[in-house]
Design a protein around this motif. Structure first.
Motif, mmCIF file in Angstrom:
data_model
loop_
_atom_site.group_PDB
_atom_site.id
_atom_site.type_symbol
_atom_site.label_atom_id
_atom_site.label_comp_id
_atom_site.label_asym_id
_atom_site.label_seq_id
_atom_site.Cartn_x
_atom_site.Cartn_y
_atom_site.Cartn_z
ATOM 1 N N ILE A 1 22.820 30.954 9.424
ATOM 2 C CA ILE A 1 21.943 31.839 10.199
ATOM 3 C C ILE A 1 21.031 31.091 11.164
ATOM 4 O O ILE A 1 20.646 31.644 12.191
ATOM 5 C CB ILE A 1 21.090 32.766 9.303
ATOM 6 N N ALA A 2 20.699 29.850 10.864
ATOM 7 C CA ALA A 2 19.760 29.116 11.714
ATOM 8 C C ALA A 2 20.236 28.976 13.157
ATOM 9 O O ALA A 2 19.460 29.212 14.083
ATOM 10 C CB ALA A 2 19.447 27.760 11.106
ATOM 11 N N PRO A 3 21.489 28.634 13.393
ATOM 12 C CA PRO A 3 21.921 28.480 14.790
ATOM 13 C C PRO A 3 22.051 29.803 15.553
ATOM 14 O O PRO A 3 22.212 29.789 16.773
ATOM 15 C CB PRO A 3 23.275 27.798 14.704
ATOM 16 N N LEU A 4 21.983 30.920 14.854
ATOM 17 C CA LEU A 4 22.109 32.208 15.549
ATOM 18 C C LEU A 4 20.963 32.415 16.530
ATOM 19 O O LEU A 4 21.128 33.034 17.564
ATOM 20 C CB LEU A 4 22.145 33.364 14.539
ATOM 21 N N ALA A 5 19.810 31.918 16.177
ATOM 22 C CA ALA A 5 18.629 31.938 17.059
ATOM 23 C C ALA A 5 18.370 33.313 17.667
ATOM 24 O O ALA A 5 18.191 33.444 18.861
ATOM 25 C CB ALA A 5 18.750 30.875 18.150
ATOM 26 N N TRP A 6 18.345 34.322 16.843
ATOM 27 C CA TRP A 6 17.994 35.649 17.343
ATOM 28 C C TRP A 6 16.563 35.643 17.813
ATOM 29 O O TRP A 6 15.681 35.066 17.177
ATOM 30 C CB TRP A 6 18.198 36.696 16.249
ATOM 31 N N HIS A 7 16.312 36.273 18.903
ATOM 32 C CA HIS A 7 14.978 36.314 19.486
ATOM 33 C C HIS A 7 14.045 37.138 18.603
ATOM 34 O O HIS A 7 14.472 38.117 17.997
ATOM 35 C CB HIS A 7 15.058 36.929 20.893
ATOM 36 N N PRO A 8 12.776 36.762 18.525
ATOM 37 C CA PRO A 8 11.821 37.541 17.724
ATOM 38 C C PRO A 8 11.750 39.020 18.098
ATOM 39 O O PRO A 8 11.352 39.841 17.284
ATOM 40 C CB PRO A 8 10.494 36.834 17.992
ATOM 41 N N ALA A 9 12.156 39.364 19.298
ATOM 42 C CA ALA A 9 12.162 40.778 19.685
ATOM 43 C C ALA A 9 13.140 41.592 18.838
ATOM 44 O O ALA A 9 13.053 42.818 18.786
ATOM 45 C CB ALA A 9 12.506 40.924 21.164
ATOM 46 N N HIS A 10 14.062 40.910 18.157
ATOM 47 C CA HIS A 10 14.997 41.612 17.281
ATOM 48 C C HIS A 10 14.351 41.988 15.954
ATOM 49 O O HIS A 10 14.933 42.757 15.186
ATOM 50 C CB HIS A 10 16.234 40.746 17.005
ATOM 51 N N VAL A 11 13.173 41.451 15.664
ATOM 52 C CA VAL A 11 12.539 41.716 14.374
ATOM 53 C C VAL A 11 12.308 43.205 14.134
ATOM 54 O O VAL A 11 12.713 43.722 13.087
ATOM 55 C CB VAL A 11 11.235 40.893 14.205
ATOM 56 N N PRO A 12 11.674 43.953 15.054
ATOM 57 C CA PRO A 12 11.406 45.368 14.735
ATOM 58 C C PRO A 12 12.648 46.185 14.389
ATOM 59 O O PRO A 12 12.682 46.819 13.320
ATOM 60 C CB PRO A 12 10.699 45.889 15.991
ATOM 61 N N PRO A 13 13.706 46.181 15.227
ATOM 62 C CA PRO A 13 14.856 47.016 14.852
ATOM 63 C C PRO A 13 15.581 46.518 13.607
ATOM 64 O O PRO A 13 16.069 47.315 12.814
ATOM 65 C CB PRO A 13 15.761 46.973 16.087
ATOM 66 N N MET A 14 15.643 45.200 13.421
ATOM 67 C CA MET A 14 16.327 44.679 12.234
ATOM 68 C C MET A 14 15.508 44.976 10.976
ATOM 69 O O MET A 14 16.060 45.314 9.933
ATOM 70 C CB MET A 14 16.581 43.173 12.359
ATOM 71 N N ALA A 15 14.193 44.881 11.074
ATOM 72 C CA ALA A 15 13.336 45.219 9.931
ATOM 73 C C ALA A 15 13.528 46.683 9.559
ATOM 74 O O ALA A 15 13.631 47.018 8.368
ATOM 75 C CB ALA A 15 11.874 44.929 10.261
ATOM 76 N N GLN A 16 13.609 47.539 10.552
ATOM 77 C CA GLN A 16 13.826 48.966 10.275
ATOM 78 C C GLN A 16 15.170 49.190 9.597
ATOM 79 O O GLN A 16 15.279 49.996 8.665
ATOM 80 C CB GLN A 16 13.746 49.775 11.569
ATOM 81 N N ARG A 17 16.191 48.483 10.041
ATOM 82 C CA ARG A 17 17.509 48.634 9.419
ATOM 83 C C ARG A 17 17.501 48.156 7.968
ATOM 84 O O ARG A 17 18.102 48.789 7.096
ATOM 85 C CB ARG A 17 18.569 47.879 10.227
ATOM 86 N N VAL A 18 16.824 47.032 7.706
ATOM 87 C CA VAL A 18 16.766 46.519 6.334
ATOM 88 C C VAL A 18 15.961 47.476 5.451
ATOM 89 O O VAL A 18 16.365 47.776 4.319
ATOM 90 C CB VAL A 18 16.188 45.086 6.300
ATOM 91 N N HIS A 19 14.823 47.974 5.961
ATOM 92 C CA HIS A 19 14.035 48.971 5.212
ATOM 93 C C HIS A 19 14.893 50.187 4.879
ATOM 94 O O HIS A 19 14.873 50.687 3.748
ATOM 95 C CB HIS A 19 12.833 49.455 6.027
ATOM 96 N N ARG A 20 15.630 50.674 5.864
ATOM 97 C CA ARG A 20 16.449 51.880 5.679
ATOM 98 C C ARG A 20 17.513 51.644 4.609
ATOM 99 O O ARG A 20 17.712 52.481 3.733
ATOM 100 C CB ARG A 20 17.103 52.286 6.998
ATOM 101 N N ALA A 21 18.191 50.522 4.671
ATOM 102 C CA ALA A 21 19.221 50.222 3.681
ATOM 103 C C ALA A 21 18.610 50.121 2.281
ATOM 104 O O ALA A 21 19.196 50.599 1.306
ATOM 105 C CB ALA A 21 19.953 48.929 4.046
#
Length: 144
Positions: free
Chosen positions: A88-108
């Motif tokens: 996962i480290a080299p994926l380097a997703w931008h911090p702007a991905h945090v809100p939608p990904m956090a919502q997806r993890v919460h939902r799951a």
């Protein structure tokens, strides 16, 4: 395996993207604090361990990197955790991905909690030898 054994709801892709984003947040961890996802909300054990280590570093005001995460994990850094971190480290997703990904993890996580409760309730009511047709009729009558 009975009729109720299924894979619980999960969003492993969102978990990986969120963890990767957390690794690349260099400024203060405002995104991570605002959109905090607790380790218990992650489906996979290696993801829970990584989330716990990252959030522990954040809570202590320490720098978050692959190295500091591994140091924080210490002897708990299993081969599986090390492999996941290296992926996962080299994926380097931008911090702007945090809100939608956090919502997806919460939902799951919420769906998993509902799924677990419903499965437990059905198994308690119907028992291990329940007839699938009877289970369907119970669910149909409960839904109406």
């Amino acid at each position: 395996m009975n009729d109720f054994d299924r894979t619980p709801p999960q969003d492993v892709e969102a978990e990986r993207m969120l963890l990767s984003s957390w690794l690349w947040i260099e400024e203060d961890f405002k995104w991570g604090r605002k959109y905090r996802v607790e380790p218990s909300e992650f489906y996979r054990g290696d993801h829970r361990a990584l989330a716990a280590a990252i959030l522990s570093l954040v809570d202590d005001g320490a720098f978050v990197s692959m190295d500091t995460v591994l140091l924080r994990l210490g002897e708990d850094a299993t081969d599986e955790i090390r492999k996941t971190l290296a992926e996962i480290a080299p994926l380097a997703w931008h911090p702007a991905h945090v809100p939608p990904m956090a919502q997806r993890v919460h939902r799951a996580a919420r769906l998993r909690a509902v799924y677990t409760a419903a499965t437990s309730a059905l198994e308690a009511v119907l028992g291990p030898l329940a007839d699938p047709e009877h289970a369907e009729s119970v669910l149909t009558s409960a839904a109406s």
